[in-house]
Design a protein around this motif. Sequence first.
Motif, mmCIF file in Angstrom:
data_model
loop_
_atom_site.group_PDB
_atom_site.id
_atom_site.type_symbol
_atom_site.label_atom_id
_atom_site.label_comp_id
_atom_site.label_asym_id
_atom_site.label_seq_id
_atom_site.Cartn_x
_atom_site.Cartn_y
_atom_site.Cartn_z
ATOM 1 N N CYS A 175 0.830 -1.207 0.000
ATOM 2 C CA CYS A 175 0.000 0.000 0.000
ATOM 3 C C CYS A 175 0.867 1.261 0.000
ATOM 4 O O CYS A 175 0.558 2.235 -0.693
ATOM 5 N N ASP A 176 1.939 1.242 0.768
ATOM 6 C CA ASP A 176 2.870 2.372 0.747
ATOM 7 C C ASP A 176 3.432 2.583 -0.651
ATOM 8 O O ASP A 176 3.555 3.710 -1.135
ATOM 9 N N ASP A 177 3.776 1.480 -1.299
ATOM 10 C CA ASP A 177 4.329 1.555 -2.653
ATOM 11 C C ASP A 177 3.287 2.084 -3.634
ATOM 12 O O ASP A 177 3.596 2.927 -4.492
ATOM 13 N N TYR A 178 2.058 1.618 -3.514
ATOM 14 C CA TYR A 178 0.998 2.087 -4.409
ATOM 15 C C TYR A 178 0.827 3.606 -4.315
ATOM 16 O O TYR A 178 0.736 4.300 -5.332
ATOM 17 N N PHE A 179 0.774 4.114 -3.096
ATOM 18 C CA PHE A 179 0.576 5.555 -2.923
ATOM 19 C C PHE A 179 1.788 6.353 -3.398
ATOM 20 O O PHE A 179 1.639 7.405 -4.020
ATOM 21 N N ALA A 180 2.967 5.852 -3.117
ATOM 22 C CA ALA A 180 4.194 6.570 -3.496
ATOM 23 C C ALA A 180 4.356 6.637 -5.007
ATOM 24 O O ALA A 180 4.711 7.677 -5.567
ATOM 25 N N THR A 181 4.090 5.527 -5.693
ATOM 26 C CA THR A 181 4.317 5.486 -7.140
ATOM 27 C C THR A 181 3.167 6.075 -7.945
ATOM 28 O O THR A 181 3.340 6.430 -9.115
ATOM 29 N N ALA A 182 1.975 6.190 -7.332
ATOM 30 C CA ALA A 182 0.830 6.796 -8.028
ATOM 31 C C ALA A 182 0.715 8.286 -7.764
ATOM 32 O O ALA A 182 -0.052 8.989 -8.429
ATOM 33 N N LYS A 183 1.487 8.777 -6.802
ATOM 34 C CA LYS A 183 1.415 10.183 -6.423
ATOM 35 C C LYS A 183 1.750 11.089 -7.611
ATOM 36 O O LYS A 183 2.755 10.923 -8.283
ATOM 37 N N GLY A 184 0.856 12.052 -7.857
ATOM 38 C CA GLY A 184 1.089 13.014 -8.920
ATOM 39 C C GLY A 184 0.809 12.509 -10.316
ATOM 40 O O GLY A 184 1.019 13.234 -11.295
ATOM 41 N N LYS A 185 0.328 11.267 -10.437
ATOM 42 C CA LYS A 185 0.042 10.700 -11.756
ATOM 43 C C LYS A 185 -1.363 11.077 -12.204
ATOM 44 O O LYS A 185 -2.123 11.712 -11.474
ATOM 45 N N ASN A 186 -1.732 10.668 -13.422
ATOM 46 C CA ASN A 186 -3.032 11.039 -13.974
ATOM 47 C C ASN A 186 -4.172 10.292 -13.277
ATOM 48 O O ASN A 186 -3.952 9.364 -12.485
#
Length: 325
Positions: A255-266
């Motif tokens: 979940c941490d990874d999901y939020f970190a890598t999706a941050k600022g994306k479309n």
Amino acid sequence: MKNPDISIIVPVYNVEKYLKRCVDSILAQTYKNFELILVDDGSPDDCPAMCDEFEKQDSRIVVIHKKNGGVSSARNLGMKKAEGKYITFIDSDDFVSDTYLEYFDEAKDDDYVVSGYYSQNKNFEWGEHKQRYFKTNMDEVRICPELINYIPTGMIWGRRYKKEIIRRNNLNFDVKMKRSEDVLFNINYLLQSKSVTVLQNANYFYRSNPLSATSFFEPKLFEWSMKSVLKIGEVIGENNDLFLMRVWNNAMYVCDDYFATAKGKNFKIQLSMMRCVFKVCKDKYVRKSLHCVKEKNYVKKANMIRFFVYPFLPYIYSLYQKIRH
């Protein structure tokens, strides 16, 4: 080179900036009886030509050129061509100290050997990650499952494997997995191993690559990482808190990874991220693991709260953006 003691496998792709230092550090080893297998994975830069030049300079170097198929396919091909009794992997943008191979000898003929490493922070400063010296065998781990916590299973570099175990059990990296394939390989290897040694000193220098697969949002990360967790369950059993804490910690990591890598994306990626987090929350193993964190300590309580809030964060964030604008 005829009859090398150890085969060093280096997958090569788009790393012309770092490749020379990597190869030079390997050729500078105090332990000389090795072969270096450079697997050019269809690299679009000057790496293929660089590899060919390296091969001309040292008879211990073997170069393999192949169509691009990903790092797992490159490692698999390297293992297939390896002539050494042992195998170790080095990433082509990393490098090692001159005693990297020699230090493995402290573990004698043990099946799975792990060393420490250095990594860079955001200021490009090197920090040392020493391991706690530890020696065991897998029969002891099955009797006392808590011992699994002392065996590092993440990463593929900084380890020494026996080729005989790999080939006898037809072990390969899963080419369909873009993340966590190294952990799954290590667990599968441990299931077929007997002796384990974790060495203390750090001899591997790991660079964090902002263009690596770990920097991008990957919807299948939970599915892939759970494969490794369930494999560990084959060693330590599933009906115990030790296994369930592994499930819980993996859920938090994902979940941490999901939020970190999706941050600022479309918005499409943000929506995909929300669906992925809901999938983690609904997983039967994750739900079962909740009792392990309810009454343990403050940190785990805080993590549990954070976990239940996760699915609502995108909506909160969206609302905040609307109010702000």
